[in-house]
Design a protein around this motif. Structure first.
Motif, PDB file in Angstrom:
ATOM      1  N   SER A  53       3.159 -18.431 -20.547  1.00  0.00           N
ATOM      2  CA  SER A  53       2.541 -19.653 -20.024  1.00  0.00           C
ATOM      3  C   SER A  53       2.341 -19.559 -18.517  1.00  0.00           C
ATOM      4  O   SER A  53       1.310 -19.987 -17.980  1.00  0.00           O
ATOM      5  CB  SER A  53       3.404 -20.878 -20.354  1.00  0.00           C
ATOM      6  N   ALA A  54       3.334 -18.986 -17.826  1.00  0.00           N
ATOM      7  CA  ALA A  54       3.245 -18.843 -16.372  1.00  0.00           C
ATOM      8  C   ALA A  54       2.046 -17.979 -15.991  1.00  0.00           C
ATOM      9  O   ALA A  54       1.353 -18.257 -15.002  1.00  0.00           O
ATOM     10  CB  ALA A  54       4.531 -18.242 -15.817  1.00  0.00           C
ATOM     11  N   GLU A  55       1.801 -16.931 -16.780  1.00  0.00           N
ATOM     12  CA  GLU A  55       0.671 -16.048 -16.468  1.00  0.00           C
ATOM     13  C   GLU A  55      -0.664 -16.739 -16.716  1.00  0.00           C
ATOM     14  O   GLU A  55      -1.629 -16.538 -15.965  1.00  0.00           O
ATOM     15  CB  GLU A  55       0.791 -14.756 -17.287  1.00  0.00           C
ATOM     16  N   VAL A  56      -0.733 -17.553 -17.773  1.00  0.00           N
ATOM     17  CA  VAL A  56      -1.961 -18.308 -18.016  1.00  0.00           C
ATOM     18  C   VAL A  56      -2.203 -19.266 -16.854  1.00  0.00           C
ATOM     19  O   VAL A  56      -3.326 -19.397 -16.346  1.00  0.00           O
ATOM     20  CB  VAL A  56      -1.891 -19.082 -19.348  1.00  0.00           C
ATOM     21  N   GLU A  57      -1.156 -19.947 -16.391  1.00  0.00           N
ATOM     22  CA  GLU A  57      -1.290 -20.864 -15.263  1.00  0.00           C
ATOM     23  C   GLU A  57      -1.704 -20.117 -13.993  1.00  0.00           C
ATOM     24  O   GLU A  57      -2.538 -20.594 -13.220  1.00  0.00           O
ATOM     25  CB  GLU A  57       0.026 -21.613 -15.031  1.00  0.00           C
ATOM     26  N   ASP A  58      -1.118 -18.935 -13.790  1.00  0.00           N
ATOM     27  CA  ASP A  58      -1.496 -18.127 -12.622  1.00  0.00           C
ATOM     28  C   ASP A  58      -2.964 -17.711 -12.704  1.00  0.00           C
ATOM     29  O   ASP A  58      -3.662 -17.655 -11.681  1.00  0.00           O
ATOM     30  CB  ASP A  58      -0.615 -16.880 -12.533  1.00  0.00           C
ATOM     31  N   TYR A  59      -3.422 -17.421 -13.911  1.00  0.00           N
ATOM     32  CA  TYR A  59      -4.821 -17.024 -14.085  1.00  0.00           C
ATOM     33  C   TYR A  59      -5.759 -18.193 -13.763  1.00  0.00           C
ATOM     34  O   TYR A  59      -6.781 -18.019 -13.085  1.00  0.00           O
ATOM     35  CB  TYR A  59      -5.050 -16.549 -15.515  1.00  0.00           C
ATOM     36  N   LEU A  60      -5.406 -19.381 -14.224  1.00  0.00           N
ATOM     37  CA  LEU A  60      -6.222 -20.559 -13.922  1.00  0.00           C
ATOM     38  C   LEU A  60      -6.235 -20.822 -12.417  1.00  0.00           C
ATOM     39  O   LEU A  60      -7.270 -21.191 -11.840  1.00  0.00           O
ATOM     40  CB  LEU A  60      -5.692 -21.780 -14.674  1.00  0.00           C
ATOM     41  N   SER A  61      -5.096 -20.627 -11.773  1.00  0.00           N
ATOM     42  CA  SER A  61      -5.009 -20.775 -10.321  1.00  0.00           C
ATOM     43  C   SER A  61      -5.890 -19.746  -9.619  1.00  0.00           C
ATOM     44  O   SER A  61      -6.578 -20.047  -8.635  1.00  0.00           O
ATOM     45  CB  SER A  61      -3.558 -20.623  -9.859  1.00  0.00           C
ATOM     46  N   PHE A  62      -5.885 -18.521 -10.133  1.00  0.00           N
ATOM     47  CA  PHE A  62      -6.731 -17.456  -9.587  1.00  0.00           C
ATOM     48  C   PHE A  62      -8.210 -17.852  -9.671  1.00  0.00           C
ATOM     49  O   PHE A  62      -8.978 -17.656  -8.718  1.00  0.00           O
ATOM     50  CB  PHE A  62      -6.469 -16.171 -10.382  1.00  0.00           C
ATOM     51  N   ARG A  63      -8.599 -18.423 -10.792  1.00  0.00           N
ATOM     52  CA  ARG A  63      -9.999 -18.857 -10.946  1.00  0.00           C
ATOM     53  C   ARG A  63     -10.343 -19.942  -9.935  1.00  0.00           C
ATOM     54  O   ARG A  63     -11.436 -19.962  -9.372  1.00  0.00           O
ATOM     55  CB  ARG A  63     -10.240 -19.364 -12.372  1.00  0.00           C
ATOM     56  N   TYR A  64      -9.390 -20.853  -9.718  1.00  0.00           N
ATOM     57  CA  TYR A  64      -9.607 -21.920  -8.748  1.00  0.00           C
ATOM     58  C   TYR A  64      -9.817 -21.337  -7.344  1.00  0.00           C
ATOM     59  O   TYR A  64     -10.724 -21.733  -6.608  1.00  0.00           O
ATOM     60  CB  TYR A  64      -8.414 -22.878  -8.755  1.00  0.00           C
ATOM     61  N   GLN A  65      -8.977 -20.360  -6.981  1.00  0.00           N
ATOM     62  CA  GLN A  65      -9.080 -19.741  -5.656  1.00  0.00           C
ATOM     63  C   GLN A  65     -10.394 -18.985  -5.485  1.00  0.00           C
ATOM     64  O   GLN A  65     -10.914 -18.853  -4.374  1.00  0.00           O
ATOM     65  CB  GLN A  65      -7.901 -18.799  -5.433  1.00  0.00           C
TER      66      GLN A  65
END
Length: 298
Positions: A53-65
């Motif tokens: 789950s943490a990696e999925v959240e990090d990926y979504l954050s990456f897309r935002y950045q």
């Protein structure tokens, strides 16, 4: 991308095609979303099956950045949800890393509006020595003063308005009635139109409608929209306009000068406060712009 991942993605795409009959465009979008996530995962030597789950959240954050739109990120997350539901069903995964992740808020597109100086320029253009000009000024002033919908404006009858009291009675969506006040400028423009314009437009006909076409009949939305564009062009206004531009300006400017949302909701005839809340975002953007322009340390 590894062959293992390619095979897994192909199996998933084939599965949803067989079960849901999705279009090739949708299937292609899903495949692209999964490939992008896999490429991101492989940088840290992880796999789709073992993603947390943490990696999925990090990926979504990456897309935002990386400035991906909220809509495309929401679609990407939706794709991952479908993939992990499929993977759980097939026994490929033992848990769904997307189960507790909220979708990005898409928001609503902000209505286009005008600044107060734009509105002043627009209202200065109609020729009040002309019957059509007096009518147009009265309509523009009243729309900006009351926030009426175009459909409400063109259907106004004499029995619905009082220039003495500065108030009109509107039958809006769902035949819901509301009372809307308007100011002196609109009242004066309407009185001027009644004295010097309406009779000329009416001719020998009879009508209960307040605003008339040059043939003495009811106005259409298209005619009013044409007149707004005409005066905006004369005023040198280059912004995107719509038939409801003055309604949006009414709402935005009221909020900017301290009106509360509940009052604005009643004036606009919105059944749901969430519809009215879109204008708070416009007001915030306006305040940010003013701050950036005028604050010495912006």
């Amino acid at each position: 991308m590894s062959a293992e991942h390619e095979d897994l993605i192909c199996l998933f795409i084939d599965n949803i095609w067989m079960h849901d009959g999705l279009s090739q465009n949708t299937l292609s979008s899903y495949k692209t979303d999964l490939v992008q996530f896999v490429i991101w995962l492989e940088q840290s030597k992880n796999t789709l099956v073992k993603a947390s789950s943490a990696e999925v959240e990090d990926y979504l954050s990456f897309r935002y950045q990386k400035n991906y739109s909220a809509r495309s990120t929401a679609r990407s997350l939706s794709c991952l949800r479908r993939f992990y539901a499929y993977a759980l069903e097939q026994g490929i995964c033992v848990k769904d890393p997307t189960s507790k992740i909220e979708s990005p808020k898409l928001g609503r597109p902000l209505p286009h509006t005008l600044s107060e100086s734009d509105v002043e320029a627009l209202l200065s253009e109609p020729d009040t020595d002309d019957a059509l000009g007096t009518r147009d000024l009265a309509m523009l002033e009243l729309m900006y003063a009351s926030g009426l919908r175009v459909s409400e404006l063109i259907k106004l009858e004499f029995s619905q308005i009082s220039t003495v009291q500065g108030v009109l009675r509107v039958s809006g969506k769902g035949n819901k009635e509301r009372l809307v006040p308007f100011g002196e400028a609109a009242g004066e423009a309407i009185e001027n139109y009644l004295k010097y314009g309406r009779g000329e437009l009416l001719g020998n006909k009879q009508s209960d409608l307040l605003f008339l076409s040059k043939r003495g009949q009811g106005m259409t939305r298209q005619t009013f929209w044409y007149r707004i564009k005409h005066y905006a062009s004369m005023a040198g206004i280059k912004k995107h306009l719509s038939p409801h531009t003055l309604r949006h300006a009414f709402a935005t400017h009221l909020l900017a000068h301290g009106a509360d949302l509940r009052t604005l909701q009643m004036l606009l005839g919105h059944s749901d406060l969430s519809t009215t809340q879109i204008y708070t975002h416009i007001a915030k953007e306006r305040l940010k712009s003013l701050h950036a322009t005028h604050h010495p340390r912006a």
